[in-house]
Design a protein around this motif. Structure first.
Motif, PDB file in Angstrom:
ATOM      1  N   ASP A 120       0.814  -1.216   0.000  1.00 21.63           N
ATOM      2  CA  ASP A 120       0.000   0.000   0.000  1.00 21.63           C
ATOM      3  C   ASP A 120       0.848   1.267   0.000  1.00 21.63           C
ATOM      4  OD1 ASP A 120      -0.534   0.831   3.373  1.00 21.63           O
ATOM      5  OD2 ASP A 120       0.657  -0.865   2.718  1.00 21.63           O
ATOM      6  N   PHE A 142       0.035   4.026   1.249  1.00 22.15           N
ATOM      7  CA  PHE A 142      -0.099   4.704   2.540  1.00 22.15           C
ATOM      8  C   PHE A 142       1.121   4.436   3.415  1.00 22.15           C
ATOM      9  CE2 PHE A 142      -1.566   4.270   7.007  1.00 22.15           C
ATOM     10  CZ  PHE A 142      -1.927   5.583   7.261  1.00 22.15           C
ATOM     11  N   THR A 143       1.491   3.159   3.571  1.00 17.43           N
ATOM     12  CA  THR A 143       2.684   2.834   4.349  1.00 17.43           C
ATOM     13  C   THR A 143       3.930   3.346   3.653  1.00 17.43           C
ATOM     14  OG1 THR A 143       1.615   0.857   5.244  1.00 17.43           O
ATOM     15  CG2 THR A 143       4.017   0.951   5.376  1.00 17.43           C
ATOM     16  N   GLU A 166       4.450   5.974   2.109  1.00 22.43           N
ATOM     17  CA  GLU A 166       4.721   7.405   2.288  1.00 22.43           C
ATOM     18  C   GLU A 166       5.774   7.657   3.361  1.00 22.43           C
ATOM     19  OE1 GLU A 166       0.271   9.055   0.978  1.00 22.43           O
ATOM     20  OE2 GLU A 166       0.901   9.056   3.080  1.00 22.43           O
ATOM     21  N   GLY A 223       5.754   5.632  -1.831  1.00 18.45           N
ATOM     22  CA  GLY A 223       4.354   5.263  -1.897  1.00 18.45           C
ATOM     23  C   GLY A 223       3.942   4.806  -3.269  1.00 18.45           C
ATOM     24  N   THR A 263     -10.187   3.147   0.780  1.00 15.61           N
ATOM     25  CA  THR A 263      -9.696   4.451   1.238  1.00 15.61           C
ATOM     26  C   THR A 263     -10.176   4.801   2.637  1.00 15.61           C
ATOM     27  OG1 THR A 263     -11.589   5.528   0.166  1.00 15.61           O
ATOM     28  CG2 THR A 263      -9.550   5.363  -1.110  1.00 15.61           C
ATOM     29  N   ARG A 299      -6.759   2.495   6.374  1.00 16.12           N
ATOM     30  CA  ARG A 299      -5.426   2.563   5.768  1.00 16.12           C
ATOM     31  C   ARG A 299      -4.394   2.005   6.745  1.00 16.12           C
ATOM     32  NH1 ARG A 299      -4.456   8.343   3.243  1.00 16.12           N
ATOM     33  NH2 ARG A 299      -3.357   7.096   1.673  1.00 16.12           N
TER      34      ARG A 299
END
Length: 449
Positions: A132, A134-135, A137, A142, A333, A336
């Motif tokens: 993902d 999200f992680t 970032e 990302g 979404t 997360r």
């Protein structure tokens, strides 16, 4: 001829970030203070467990754009905790989850080789992937790796780390009383690896460790994960909660080993499991019902439902019925940073299954979530739990279990004191450690090349 009894393998999982832990229990303690890690690890060692397992959290979970504060406590660095535990334990294996997507082979290999030296051969690596953005970032990467490539990178990552471990044979360092320490082989530690993922060359600075390589664990339950485990892992976790499902998983994974030149005993199947004990089976069941309702509050039930539906369901009553509309398709979404979201490969089909189950049993949202999110759970008197665990292992539904207590850090104490002695009486669990390394505990040969 009577089939010999299989020896049971047991591990202890420090739960940390998940909804297994009952925070409201008066016995619950810190998940950050070192004393909590020490208590659980030393209890596991006192009970002669194979290893202590610490999962990894690379980012605080979010839901609806907010920190998911129903179970988040943060996570100290895995290597730091395991290295510290090496100093306060003697035989217990020390296993940690380390991500193959956002790390580099040289660094991870150096850290695990160091841990194996510090612990005198007790290190294990749970190789996981992360898909993902999200992680990612947190690592400024990302979404850089498409999901279908994550196991390809993981396999390449592991093979590269093995090259680094194997760059030392183990006999290169010679101690001479007159001239001091010198290298028999001037090329010791030299490596060069070039492929689509890694382009590295140099000299690995850590000599061959006691196990040769750390024990490799794998947690993926997908077809790709099972194949990865069959080709490369020493043990695989699973989440199958019934005897039949466990046997099917066991047969499937063990059946994949031959094409990699491996035999069934070279890969252990270790499902995660919780437990609730009582003086009688009835008392244990009453306690278990209370524990499950503590684990799945009304708020938690709605949050879990949102993860499948990918929608804000805060207006719904947890004691009421499921939403009438289907889950929203596409990338999730709402939730997360939760691995569980990836389990729902077809959310609409899963929602239909949940509706059918809720209608058949007249379940509210909370009651449904309690039922569908439960993992393998051993409930009963110590004698009943010991017998059930033994049945699973002797019936080839598993080779043992990774136990996840619902109270940290003292939740394993009762199991160690009341169940382990009964398994020892049956002759299916060690009364003393016979080896010093984790590979010896698991019956896995040391890697020499």
């Amino acid at each position: 001829m009577t089939k010999p009894l299989k020896q049971i393998h047991l591990a202890a999982h420090f739960p940390g970030v998940n909804n297994t832990t009952v925070w409201s229990d008066p016995r619950a303690g810190s998940h950050i203070e070192f004393s909590s890690f020490v208590h659980l690890a030393q209890t596991a060692e006192r009970a002669k467990f194979d290893f202590f397992f610490l999962a990894e959290g690379l980012r605080l979970r979010e839901q609806g754009g907010q920190i998911y504060d129903l179970d988040v406590v943060g996570r100290p660095d895995t290597f730091t905790v395991l290295a510290a535990l090496a100093a306060v334990t003697d035989r217990l294996g020390l296993a940690g989850t380390i991500n193959s997507t956002f790390n580099e082979p040289f660094e991870v290999a150096r850290q695990f080789a160091s841990l194996d030296h510090l612990s005198a051969g007790r290190a294990a690596w749970n190789v996981v992937t992360s898909w993902d953005a999200f992680t990612g970032e947190n690592f400024r990467r990302g979404g850089f790796l498409p999901q279908e490539q994550r196991y390809e990178r993981a396999q390449t990552f592991l093979r590269t780390a093995w090259e680094l471990f194997d760059s030392w044979r183990g006999d290169e360092i010679v101690a001479d009383k007159d001239t001091g320490v010198f290298l028999r082989d001037p090329h010791a530690g030299a490596f060069a690896h070039h492929d689509a993922h890694f382009d590295i060359a140099g000299r690995f600075p850590v000599p061959r460790s006691p196990q040769g390589r750390p024990v490799i664990l794998q947690a993926g339950d997908s077809d790709e994960g099972r194949e990865f485990a069959a080709s490369s892992a020493d043990a695989i976790f699973s989440r199958h909660g019934t005897l039949a499902a466990g046997q099917a998983f066991y047969t499937d994974v063990k059946g994949r080993l031959a094409r990699y030149g491996r035999s069934p005993e070279q890969l252990l199947v270790l499902p995660a499991a919780t437990f609730v004990l009582g003086d009688t089976d009835a008392e244990a069941q009453e306690r278990a019902d209370v524990v499950r309702r503590q684990q799945v509050s009304g708020q938690t039930a709605i949050k879990f439902l949102e993860q499948l539906w990918n929608a804000d369901l805060s207006a719904y009553d947890p004691d009421g019925p499921l939403p009438s509309f289907d889950p929203r398709p596409g990338e999730n979404t709402i939730a997360r940073g939760r691995a569980s979201v990836r389990m729902y490969r077809d959310p609409v089909a899963t929602a239909r299954e949940w509706r059918a189950l809720a209608e058949a049993k007249n379940l509210s949202i909370r009651e449904l979530i309690i039922e569908v999110t439960g993992r393998q759970n051993f409930i009963g008197s110590p004698a009943t739990v010991a017998a059930t665990i033994n049945e699973f292992v002797q019936s080839d539904a598993s080779d043992g279990f990774v136990l996840v207590p619902h109270v940290t850090p003292g939740g394993l104490d009762e199991f160690a004191d009341r169940v382990v002695p009964l398994l020892q009486e049956r002759g299916v669990f060690r009364t003393e450690y016979t080896g010093s390394t984790l590979r010896e505990h698991l019956g896995i040969d040391r890697v020499t090349a």
